[in-house]
Design a protein around this motif. Structure first.
Motif, PDB file in Angstrom:
ATOM      1  N   LYS A   9       0.828  -1.210   0.000  1.00 25.09           N
ATOM      2  CA  LYS A   9       0.000   0.000   0.000  1.00 25.09           C
ATOM      3  C   LYS A   9       0.862   1.259   0.000  1.00 25.09           C
ATOM      4  CE  LYS A   9      -4.334   1.311   1.958  1.00 25.09           C
ATOM      5  NZ  LYS A   9      -5.361   0.958   2.892  1.00 25.09           N
ATOM      6  N   ASP A  10       1.917   1.267   0.820  1.00 22.68           N
ATOM      7  CA  ASP A  10       2.811   2.426   0.871  1.00 22.68           C
ATOM      8  C   ASP A  10       3.572   2.588  -0.446  1.00 22.68           C
ATOM      9  OD1 ASP A  10       2.009   3.003   3.436  1.00 22.68           O
ATOM     10  OD2 ASP A  10       3.704   1.990   4.383  1.00 22.68           O
ATOM     11  N   MET A  11       3.966   1.464  -1.043  1.00 21.49           N
ATOM     12  CA  MET A  11       4.694   1.517  -2.298  1.00 21.49           C
ATOM     13  C   MET A  11       3.806   2.088  -3.403  1.00 21.49           C
ATOM     14  SD  MET A  11       7.028  -1.313  -4.224  1.00 21.49           S
ATOM     15  CE  MET A  11       7.699  -1.736  -2.642  1.00 21.49           C
ATOM     16  N   GLU A  12       2.551   1.696  -3.443  1.00 14.16           N
ATOM     17  CA  GLU A  12       1.624   2.228  -4.442  1.00 14.16           C
ATOM     18  C   GLU A  12       1.446   3.733  -4.266  1.00 14.16           C
ATOM     19  OE1 GLU A  12      -1.943  -0.083  -4.024  1.00 14.16           O
ATOM     20  OE2 GLU A  12      -1.006  -1.885  -4.852  1.00 14.16           O
ATOM     21  N   LYS A  13       1.425   4.171  -3.014  1.00 17.55           N
ATOM     22  CA  LYS A  13       1.294   5.599  -2.712  1.00 17.55           C
ATOM     23  C   LYS A  13       2.525   6.355  -3.222  1.00 17.55           C
ATOM     24  CE  LYS A  13      -0.158   8.286   1.300  1.00 17.55           C
ATOM     25  NZ  LYS A  13      -0.267   8.256   2.752  1.00 17.55           N
ATOM     26  N   GLU A  14       3.710   5.798  -2.990  1.00 20.27           N
ATOM     27  CA  GLU A  14       4.938   6.447  -3.450  1.00 20.27           C
ATOM     28  C   GLU A  14       5.001   6.477  -4.973  1.00 20.27           C
ATOM     29  OE1 GLU A  14       8.322   4.661  -1.544  1.00 20.27           O
ATOM     30  OE2 GLU A  14       8.176   6.112   0.092  1.00 20.27           O
ATOM     31  N   ILE A  15       4.581   5.396  -5.616  1.00 26.11           N
ATOM     32  CA  ILE A  15       4.574   5.352  -7.076  1.00 26.11           C
ATOM     33  C   ILE A  15       3.609   6.413  -7.620  1.00 26.11           C
ATOM     34  CG2 ILE A  15       3.947   3.947  -9.086  1.00 26.11           C
ATOM     35  CD1 ILE A  15       5.139   1.522  -7.555  1.00 26.11           C
ATOM     36  N   ALA A  16       2.466   6.579  -6.969  1.00 27.58           N
ATOM     37  CA  ALA A  16       1.502   7.601  -7.388  1.00 27.58           C
ATOM     38  C   ALA A  16       2.107   8.998  -7.261  1.00 27.58           C
ATOM     39  CB  ALA A  16       0.222   7.496  -6.565  1.00 27.58           C
ATOM     40  N   HIS A  17       2.846   9.259  -6.173  1.00 22.73           N
ATOM     41  CA  HIS A  17       3.524  10.555  -6.009  1.00 22.73           C
ATOM     42  C   HIS A  17       4.537  10.768  -7.130  1.00 22.73           C
ATOM     43  CE1 HIS A  17       1.915  10.660  -1.883  1.00 22.73           C
ATOM     44  NE2 HIS A  17       2.112  11.967  -1.982  1.00 22.73           N
ATOM     45  N   LEU A  18       5.295   9.709  -7.447  1.00 27.24           N
ATOM     46  CA  LEU A  18       6.282   9.802  -8.517  1.00 27.24           C
ATOM     47  C   LEU A  18       5.607  10.081  -9.857  1.00 27.24           C
ATOM     48  CD1 LEU A  18       8.705   6.946  -7.505  1.00 27.24           C
ATOM     49  CD2 LEU A  18       9.357   9.321  -7.874  1.00 27.24           C
ATOM     50  N   GLU A  19       4.494   9.406 -10.129  1.00 29.33           N
ATOM     51  CA  GLU A  19       3.765   9.618 -11.380  1.00 29.33           C
ATOM     52  C   GLU A  19       3.344  11.078 -11.515  1.00 29.33           C
ATOM     53  OE1 GLU A  19       3.022   7.862 -14.127  1.00 29.33           O
ATOM     54  OE2 GLU A  19       4.319   6.299 -13.337  1.00 29.33           O
ATOM     55  N   SER A  20       2.828  11.652 -10.443  1.00 31.14           N
ATOM     56  CA  SER A  20       2.413  13.048 -10.454  1.00 31.14           C
ATOM     57  C   SER A  20       3.610  13.957 -10.725  1.00 31.14           C
ATOM     58  CB  SER A  20       1.767  13.389  -9.117  1.00 31.14           C
ATOM     59  OG  SER A  20       1.457  14.745  -9.053  1.00 31.14           O
ATOM     60  N   PHE A  21       4.731  13.671 -10.082  1.00 28.94           N
ATOM     61  CA  PHE A  21       5.957  14.441 -10.260  1.00 28.94           C
ATOM     62  C   PHE A  21       6.444  14.333 -11.701  1.00 28.94           C
ATOM     63  CE2 PHE A  21      10.696  14.672  -9.735  1.00 28.94           C
ATOM     64  CZ  PHE A  21      10.763  15.989  -9.340  1.00 28.94           C
ATOM     65  N   ILE A  22       6.398  13.134 -12.269  1.00 30.41           N
ATOM     66  CA  ILE A  22       6.858  12.895 -13.634  1.00 30.41           C
ATOM     67  C   ILE A  22       6.004  13.664 -14.635  1.00 30.41           C
ATOM     68  CG2 ILE A  22       6.984  11.111 -15.439  1.00 30.41           C
ATOM     69  CD1 ILE A  22       7.929   9.181 -13.143  1.00 30.41           C
ATOM     70  N   LYS A  23       4.702  13.730 -14.394  1.00 33.65           N
ATOM     71  CA  LYS A  23       3.795  14.413 -15.319  1.00 33.65           C
ATOM     72  C   LYS A  23       3.869  15.928 -15.209  1.00 33.65           C
ATOM     73  CE  LYS A  23       0.655  10.559 -15.726  1.00 33.65           C
ATOM     74  NZ  LYS A  23      -0.611   9.968 -15.349  1.00 33.65           N
ATOM     75  N   SER A  24       4.461  16.433 -14.127  1.00 31.28           N
ATOM     76  CA  SER A  24       4.596  17.883 -13.986  1.00 31.28           C
ATOM     77  C   SER A  24       5.722  18.368 -14.895  1.00 31.28           C
ATOM     78  CB  SER A  24       4.882  18.257 -12.533  1.00 31.28           C
ATOM     79  OG  SER A  24       6.166  17.808 -12.146  1.00 31.28           O
TER      80      SER A  24
END
Length: 113
Positions: A9-24
């Motif tokens: 669950k924590d890993m999915e949360k971190e991946i989601a943060h990274l995805e948002s950062f990558i798309k910025s």
């Protein structure tokens, strides 16, 4: 579980943060760091990531470790540039002066500034 492994669950949360950062709108160097970390968190092997991104395996491990300790802020560039010599108003005046010139001469610009 070592200090770099997280529950799913924590890993999915971190991946989601990274995805948002990558798309910025980020610098290419920051983007490469974030993509490498995301791929590592998704379970890809370092040698696969290094071949895909054209980086070393050390690069992948290094930035993953930085991300784990500092989060997204750790992936961002530390250099912010130096303070300019001219104020914002002075810069605007020089830019307007240059726009009104038919040609630019460096010596003339130095004299003007």
């Amino acid at each position: 579980m070592n200090n770099l492994q997280l529950p799913q669950k924590d890993m999915e949360k971190e991946i989601a943060h990274l995805e948002s950062f990558i798309k910025s709108n980020i610098d290419a160097r920051e983007l490469k760091r974030a993509i490498a970390v995301r791929m590592a968190l998704e379970g890809k092997f370092y040698h696969e990531i290094s071949k895909m991104l054209g980086v070393s395996e050390f690069f992948v491990g290094y930035w993953k470790k930085i991300f784990k300790s500092q989060g997204l802020e750790g992936l961002k560039l530390g250099y912010k540039g130096s303070k300019g010599y001219l104020t914002e108003r002075q810069t605007d005046v020089v830019v307007e002066w240059l726009k009104n010139k038919k040609y630019w001469n460096l010596d003339e610009l130095v004299t003007y500034v």
